[in-house]
Structure formats: C-alpha cells, structure tokens
Design an enzyme around this catalytic site. Structure first.
Site, short mmCIF file in Angstrom:
data_model
loop_
_atom_site.label_atom_id
_atom_site.label_comp_id
_atom_site.label_asym_id
_atom_site.label_seq_id
_atom_site.Cartn_x
_atom_site.Cartn_y
_atom_site.Cartn_z
N SER A 20 -11.19 11.18 1.48
CA SER A 20 -10.04 11.82 1.72
C SER A 20 -9.17 11.40 2.86
O SER A 20 -9.73 11.33 3.85
CB SER A 20 -10.35 13.30 1.47
N LYS A 44 -6.01 12.75 -0.97
CA LYS A 44 -5.71 13.49 0.16
C LYS A 44 -5.87 15.02 0.15
O LYS A 44 -5.61 15.57 -0.83
CB LYS A 44 -4.19 13.08 0.36
N ASN A 68 -7.80 10.71 14.81
CA ASN A 68 -6.52 10.76 14.24
C ASN A 68 -6.35 12.47 14.16
O ASN A 68 -7.34 13.23 14.21
CB ASN A 68 -6.53 10.55 12.61
N ASN A 99 -9.53 16.95 -3.12
CA ASN A 99 -10.03 17.55 -1.76
C ASN A 99 -9.00 18.67 -1.53
O ASN A 99 -7.76 18.59 -1.62
CB ASN A 99 -10.00 16.37 -0.82
N CYS A 130 -11.53 20.43 8.87
CA CYS A 130 -10.62 19.60 9.40
C CYS A 130 -10.58 20.04 10.95
O CYS A 130 -10.12 21.30 11.18
CB CYS A 130 -9.50 20.10 8.64
N ILE A 191 -20.53 13.12 7.34
CA ILE A 191 -19.71 14.18 8.29
C ILE A 191 -18.24 13.86 8.30
O ILE A 191 -17.84 13.06 8.12
CB ILE A 191 -20.40 13.98 9.63
N THR A 193 -14.87 14.41 10.82
CA THR A 193 -14.70 13.57 12.01
C THR A 193 -15.33 14.42 13.21
O THR A 193 -15.39 15.65 13.34
CB THR A 193 -13.31 13.11 12.28
#
Lengths: 302, 243
Positions: A20, A44, A68, A99, A130, A191, A193
C-alpha cells in the site's frame, strides 16, 4: 515449479503483492505492464474523509532507503469506491487487498463496513501502524490493548479476511501480533516503516516538514526478516512479510522466515517494473535453491 | 513513461557548478518541452529527477547544477550507461502561446526553456527569452538561444551582465501574448504577480518515484491536489495557490 500460495482461503498465483502507498490503485502501473501477473496488490491507504496528508517536503533519501511522511493522502472511502475502484477494475481482474487507516475506532469501523460491500475486495488490510499521522494510525498499533480493540471492532463488520498491518516501532511485536490474533485477525502483515529523521546541515532543520518519517527500503530488510520470523513463531495465523524486499532471493528469505506472501514497497518507486521482474526471476531462483513449491519453504529456516 | 538504458556521449561544465550532459537512447516518450527524466545512480536509493534541456532524434541533453551527493556523482561520469525513466511530467503546452510568447528561465530553470523556444520558433512564433542569473560567471546558454532565433535578454542581480536586477525588471517594458517560466519559487511567485498575461510555470519538489505512485510531491492548487511529478511540474498561472 509451483509459485501459488493460499492467503486466508484465497489462492494467489504467486506471493508477490505491491504494498500500500507504493502502487496507487494499480492503473498507473498498468500503463507499463499487465498487472494481472501480480498475486494481488494492496491499494493506497483509505480513510473516511479526503486527506491531503502532510506538508512537503515529505520525502527524504537515506542510505539504502528513504523516509516518507506522506501522511495518508487519499480521496476518502466514498470516492475510492465510486471513482478509483472502477478505474482499477478495468486493469486488474483478481481479488484486491484494500488498505484502511483511521483516527478512531469509529472511523476504522465505518471505512471497513463500506469496503466490505465491494465484491472484488478479497482482503482488508487494517493499518494500525502509520507513523506519519498524529492521534491515530500507529498509536493503535503500539499498544496491545488498543490493537486488540480495533481488531475486535472491525471483525464485527466484515466477513472478509482481515489482515492487520503491524508497526515495528514497539518493544515486542509478538505481543501485538498475539493480541490481534486473539481478537479475530485472519493474518498479520509486517513491517510498516521504522520511524526516522534526517537533518539538513545547512539550515539545521529536519529535511521533512513533518520532522520525522517512516524509513523503508533495502536497508530495513534484515530488521523485517527478524520480526517476521519472531511473529511466525508466536502466532498460528499467516504472516505477510514486507520490509526492504528487493529481489526474488529476498522473497525466498522472507518466506523461509515465515511469510506466506510477500509485499514489496519502496522498490516499486525506484524501479516501476520491480514486481514484474521479481515474479519473472522467481522460477530461476527457486531452481537455483532447489525449491519446487514455494509453500514448502514457508517458515523453513532451520 | 519509458525505462531504458542511455549511453553517455559527453558531460562537461558550463560554469563552476552547472554541467551539460548528452546521452544517446530511446527518447520517443519525450513529447513536450518541460518534461523531466529520472536517473538511477549507483549507490543512491532514489533516482534523480532532471529537466530535459533538449531532444534531437535519439540524443538527450540535460543541464544540471551540482547541489548534493547525486548530482556531484553525476558530474564525474564521462562514459558508460545510465538507467533512465523518460517522458515524465506534463510539460509545457504550446497551444495557448499566441504570436509572441515570453520565456523566462532563472538559473537551472533555464534548460527547459531551450527545447520550448525551439518548438515555438518551429511553430513560427516570435520568441523572446529572459535568462536570469545572480552574476555573469553563472550565465550559460545565451548564444545557444540566440542561434535558435530567439531575442535574448539576460539579467544579473549584481548587474555584471545584461540588465541589473531580477527577471521581473526585464519584463516590464516587453509586450507579449503569453509567458512560460521555470526557476526558483520566489522568482515564480514574483512573476505570477508581475506578469500581464496568462502563463505556465514549472515547479520543483523533493520526489520519491517521479511517476505518480508515492504521493510524495503533492501540492495543493485551486483546482485540487496535484502531484508535481505527474499533473505537474508545469502548472497554469490560474490554478496556483501560494502558501
């Protein structure tokens, strides 16, 4: 040579899934190659409302990867269903992975119940990890109780396979994995990020307007591999492995660590043909390491 | 977009930190001036987006300033092959230019104006170009624009060459039907205010992929969210929202 795997009752022709946020809704990449060669892809991250995301700059390069801080830019669930998915359908004809992200349990529930009604969605991947949004996202994924609550709440509103996407920014990822398993998750993916930062030496300010961002790319591969292996040994549900996967060899390693399927993220941004090339390379690399069936090696590290 | 291998023909300095590189490869996806290419470099994770200066058959010309690790490495290459994504970005639309368009480039915003000038002159337009620099030692491509048949005005902030001041000091006395600009954001902002006609302006942002997948370079406009790499880098004057 058998490349197919089964993820929560749905057969994938191969284990390769663009992650995603690196593959849009597929149609940008469909201009380059037939994306039906993929196992599936995770579209996304979707929230209830339209989101612009964080201010720019929201990308910073690092050795072996990038940070990012996009912050979940997306048109919101209603427009995803009415505008993006019809366009996706023209180019992709397999069950897709949706997602979902949110800032409250209510939001997760509302978005999941809307996506539950979309027939060509095969799996719902719930992002509780996130790192780039405040008061949501990762805060649900760093506490086993919260992670369990989100899972329990979305479980009530969908029969579709639920894949909970986990954060590596925790003391013990197996604790979170067990919590979501016990509340009805059908699989976990990991994982997401790793939280990181870069500083511009001239201005002495962080490069990212958000100060911090999520680190991904080939440099995180060993960290991801270890976490996938730990979680594989801690739960009974399938594990979708991701983090720095850049080659067919990495895919085999990830599967030996315990992954049933493998997501590929940052590599799509560097080489838009990455997933296609990895799928084409898999039979050669399998032959080299005497693997006839990919499912034979899942969790096979000695 | 096309991903292909280009071979380096030449790479030489134009000023102390601006280089011109020519490469041979498949340029068929480069359809407009103002598009960019994204170059993979050994040892760097992300590609480097560089604007297209010119395309002539299978020869691509790029002009870039050494600003960091990637462009410094690029400046050392004199031969070999590079993996390049071409045909990126929307580029300039020449349709609304009118008979007498004005082209304005500031610093490394100058290169994309070259191919644009060539195209507009090819369409029979009277093209005037303003090239803005800080000082005379930074000036490049003045003669090349003149050879295309454009009327060239140079501005330098310190007055060491051409008109003293900024590009906006040069546009005041000119009459033009439309304008095209590329350069640093303060220059674009000043032009947006000072320009008498409609126009197109090209923007820069840190990019992840350069082809619309990562949403890393999105900006807000009066007509919605736009990816600098995909719906941009060229924006219409009327849609720009300054922050």
């Amino acid at each position: 040579m058998e490349l197919s795997v089964n993820l929560c009752g749905i057969t994938l022709d191969n284990p390769i899934i663009p992650a995603s946020g690196t593959f849009g809704y597929g149609y940008e990449f469909a201009e380059l190659y037939d994306i039906n060669v993929l196992g599936t892809f995770s579209f996304k991250g979707t929230t209830r409302e339209t989101r612009y995301g964080n201010p720019t700059p929201r990308i910073a390069e690092c050795t072996g990867g990038l940070l990012n801080a996009v912050g979940l830019q997306n048109p919101g669930v209603d427009r995803v269903i009415s505008e993006e998915l019809p366009k996706m359908r023209q180019v992709f004809h397999k069950p897709v992975m949706a997602n979902v992200s949110g800032f409250s349990i209510d939001e997760y529930v509302e978005v999941v119940s809307k996506l539950d009604k979309v027939e060509d969605i095969g799996w719902i991947e719930v992002n509780i990890s996130c790192p780039n949004v405040h008061g949501g996202g990762m805060s649900f994924g760093t506490d086993p109780v919260c992670a369990g609550e989100v899972t329990k709440a979305v479980r009530r509103v969908t029969e579709k396979p639920l894949v909970i996407k986990l954060s590596p920014n925790v003391t013990d990822i197996t604790q979170i994995a067990r919590a979501v398993e016990s509340e009805g998750a059908d699989a976990v993916s990991l994982i997401n990020t790793l939280v990181g930062m870069r500083i511009n030496l001239n201005t002495r300010k962080p490069i990212l307007a958000n100060r911090t961002g999520g680190f991904s790319g080939s440099a995180v591969f060993p960290v991801a591999l270890n976490m996938v292996n730990k979680v594989y040994n801690a739960v009974k549900i399938p594990v979708v492995g991701m983090g720095g996967v850049s080659s067919a060899e990495d895919v085999l390693e990830m599967m030996m660590a315990g992954a049933t399927a493998v997501e590929i993220g940052s590599m799509n941004l560097v080489n838009p043909y990455a997933c296609k090339e990895i799928i084409e390379d898999l039979p050669k690399v399998m032959a080299k390491y005497r693997v006839d069936k990919l499912t034979d090696i899942i969790g096979g590290v000695i | 977009m096309k991903k292909s291998i280009f071979s380096i023909i030449s790479n030489e300095p134009l000023t102390s930190n601006v280089y011109k590189m020519t490469l041979r490869g498949d340029c068929s996806d480069i359809t407009r001036a103002g598009q960019f290419v994204n170059i993979a470099l050994d040892g760097m994770y992300l590609r480097r987006p560089i604007s297209v200066c010119d395309v002539e058959g299978d020869v691509l010309t790029i002009i870039y300033k050494v600003v960091g690790k990637g462009t410094r490495y690029l400046s050392t290459l004199t031969e070999g092959e590079l993996d390049i994504l071409t045909g990126l970005g929307n580029g300039y639309d020449t349709t609304p230019s009118g008979d007498a368009p004005l082209l304005i480039g500031g610093g490394v915003g100058v290169p994309p104006m070259y191919n644009l000038a060539k195209r507009l002159i090819g369409e029979g337009k009277r093209v005037r170009v303003i090239l803005g620099f800080n000082t005379s030692s930074e000036v490049f491509y003045r003669e090349q624009f003149a050879r295309l048949g454009a009327e060239v005005y140079v501005t330098t902030v310190d007055g060491s060459e051409g008109i003293r001041g900024f590009v906006t000091d040069a546009i005041r006395d000119l009459e033009y039907t439309y304008f095209y600009a590329c350069g640093p954001e303060p220059m674009l902002k000043a032009l947006h205010k000072a320009s008498a006609t409609s126009g197109q302006l090209s923007f820069e942002e840190r990019m992840g992929c350069g082809f619309g997948a990562c949403m890393g370079c999105t900006c807000e406009t009066l007509t919605g969210y736009k990816r600098i790499c995909k719906e941009g880098p060229v924006m219409l004057k009327e849609e720009i929202l300054w922050n």
